[in-house]
Design a protein around this motif. Structure first.
Motif, mmCIF file in Angstrom:
data_model
loop_
_atom_site.group_PDB
_atom_site.id
_atom_site.type_symbol
_atom_site.label_atom_id
_atom_site.label_comp_id
_atom_site.label_asym_id
_atom_site.label_seq_id
_atom_site.Cartn_x
_atom_site.Cartn_y
_atom_site.Cartn_z
ATOM 1 N N ASN A 116 31.615 -22.008 -14.063
ATOM 2 C CA ASN A 116 31.361 -22.331 -12.661
ATOM 3 C C ASN A 116 32.435 -21.729 -11.759
ATOM 4 O O ASN A 116 33.397 -21.128 -12.223
ATOM 5 C CB ASN A 116 31.235 -23.850 -12.466
ATOM 6 N N HIS A 117 32.269 -21.927 -10.445
ATOM 7 C CA HIS A 117 33.195 -21.335 -9.470
ATOM 8 C C HIS A 117 34.628 -21.799 -9.694
ATOM 9 O O HIS A 117 35.558 -20.984 -9.664
ATOM 10 C CB HIS A 117 32.774 -21.682 -8.042
ATOM 11 N N ALA A 118 34.838 -23.092 -9.888
ATOM 12 C CA ALA A 118 36.193 -23.619 -10.063
ATOM 13 C C ALA A 118 36.842 -23.028 -11.311
ATOM 14 O O ALA A 118 38.027 -22.677 -11.302
ATOM 15 C CB ALA A 118 36.158 -25.135 -10.138
ATOM 16 N N ARG A 139 39.791 -20.790 -4.082
ATOM 17 C CA ARG A 139 39.849 -21.880 -5.066
ATOM 18 C C ARG A 139 40.927 -21.616 -6.114
ATOM 19 O O ARG A 139 41.567 -22.540 -6.603
ATOM 20 C CB ARG A 139 38.492 -22.059 -5.740
ATOM 21 N N GLY A 140 41.111 -20.349 -6.465
ATOM 22 C CA GLY A 140 42.184 -19.991 -7.386
ATOM 23 C C GLY A 140 43.546 -20.327 -6.800
ATOM 24 O O GLY A 140 44.411 -20.881 -7.479
ATOM 25 N N ASP A 158 35.892 -18.139 -4.105
ATOM 26 C CA ASP A 158 36.386 -18.244 -5.484
ATOM 27 C C ASP A 158 37.894 -17.971 -5.544
ATOM 28 O O ASP A 158 38.636 -18.673 -6.228
ATOM 29 C CB ASP A 158 35.670 -17.266 -6.409
ATOM 30 N N ASN A 179 31.264 -15.764 -1.058
ATOM 31 C CA ASN A 179 31.392 -16.499 -2.321
ATOM 32 C C ASN A 179 32.580 -16.001 -3.132
ATOM 33 O O ASN A 179 33.316 -16.793 -3.735
ATOM 34 C CB ASN A 179 30.110 -16.411 -3.141
ATOM 35 N N ARG A 180 32.793 -14.703 -3.135
ATOM 36 C CA ARG A 180 33.933 -14.145 -3.865
ATOM 37 C C ARG A 180 35.247 -14.559 -3.214
ATOM 38 O O ARG A 180 36.219 -14.883 -3.902
ATOM 39 C CB ARG A 180 33.815 -12.625 -3.948
ATOM 40 N N ARG A 238 36.107 -20.104 -12.712
ATOM 41 C CA ARG A 238 36.406 -18.689 -12.450
ATOM 42 C C ARG A 238 37.642 -18.551 -11.581
ATOM 43 O O ARG A 238 38.463 -17.664 -11.787
ATOM 44 C CB ARG A 238 35.213 -18.000 -11.781
ATOM 45 N N ALA A 239 37.784 -19.429 -10.590
ATOM 46 C CA ALA A 239 38.944 -19.382 -9.691
ATOM 47 C C ALA A 239 40.225 -19.647 -10.471
ATOM 48 O O ALA A 239 41.222 -18.933 -10.309
ATOM 49 C CB ALA A 239 38.773 -20.397 -8.568
#
Length: 136
Positions: free
Chosen positions: A2-4, A62-63, A59, A55-56, A6-7
Motif C-alpha cells: 500500500n501507499h504507506a 508519507r515517506g 507517497d 499520488n507519487r 511504499r513511502a
C-alpha cells in the motif's frame, strides 16, 4: 504494497544508500519534481497525469512523515507532521481544478523552502525556484 508501505520503503532505501539528512533532501527533491509535473499536467488539462503525479508526491511526503522522530524532534517533528499532512490534503484538493497550476506552485514554493532548510543542515546545495530571476 500500500501507499504507506511504499513511502516507508522509499525512505528506508534512500537512508541506506546515503546519509539520512541527504535522504531527506532527496525525498524533498522527488516531491518537488512530482508537484511541478502535476502543475504542468493540470495546465495541459491532463487530469489523469496530474492525479498520478500527485499520488507519487503524496507517497514521498508519507515517506518523510514516517521518518519523523517525535521523541527527539519534539515540537519540530509535530509541526513537520502538520505541514506534510496539510500539503498532502492541498495536493489532493487540487486535482481537476482550474487553479491547480497556481495551487501546485504555492505548494512547491513552500516545500522548496523546507527542502533548502534541510539542505543547509545537510551541507548540500540549495534548490532555487525555477521561476526565480537568474542574475544576469
Amino acid at each position: 504494497m500500500n501507499h504507506a508501505q511504499r513511502a516507508s520503503a522509499a525512505y528506508r532505501t534512500a537512508s541506506m544508500t546515503v546519509p539520512p539528512l541527504h535522504a531527506v533532501v532527496m525525498l524533498y527533491d522527488g516531491v518537488l519534481v512530482r508537484v511541478r509535473n502535476a502543475g504542468i499536467a493540470a495546465e495541459q488539462g491532463d487530469w489523469a497525469r496530474q492525479f498520478d503525479e500527485i499520488n507519487r508526491a503524496v507517497d514521498l511526503l508519507r515517506g518523510l512523515l514516517s521518518a519523523l522522530d517525535y521523541e527527539r524532534g519534539g515540537e519540530v517533528a509535530r509541526r513537520l507532521q502538520q505541514t506534510y499532512e496539510a500539503n498532502m490534503k492541498a495536493l489532493m484538493r487540487s486535482v481537476g481544478r482550474q487553479e491547480a497550476l497556481e495551487m501546485s506552485r504555492r505548494i512547491e514554493d513552500g516545500l522548496r523552502q523546507l527542502r533548502n532548510a534541510w539542505a543547509q543542515i545537510a551541507g548540500v546545495p540549495e534548490n532555487p525556484s525555477p521561476r526565480a530571476a537568474v542574475p544576469g
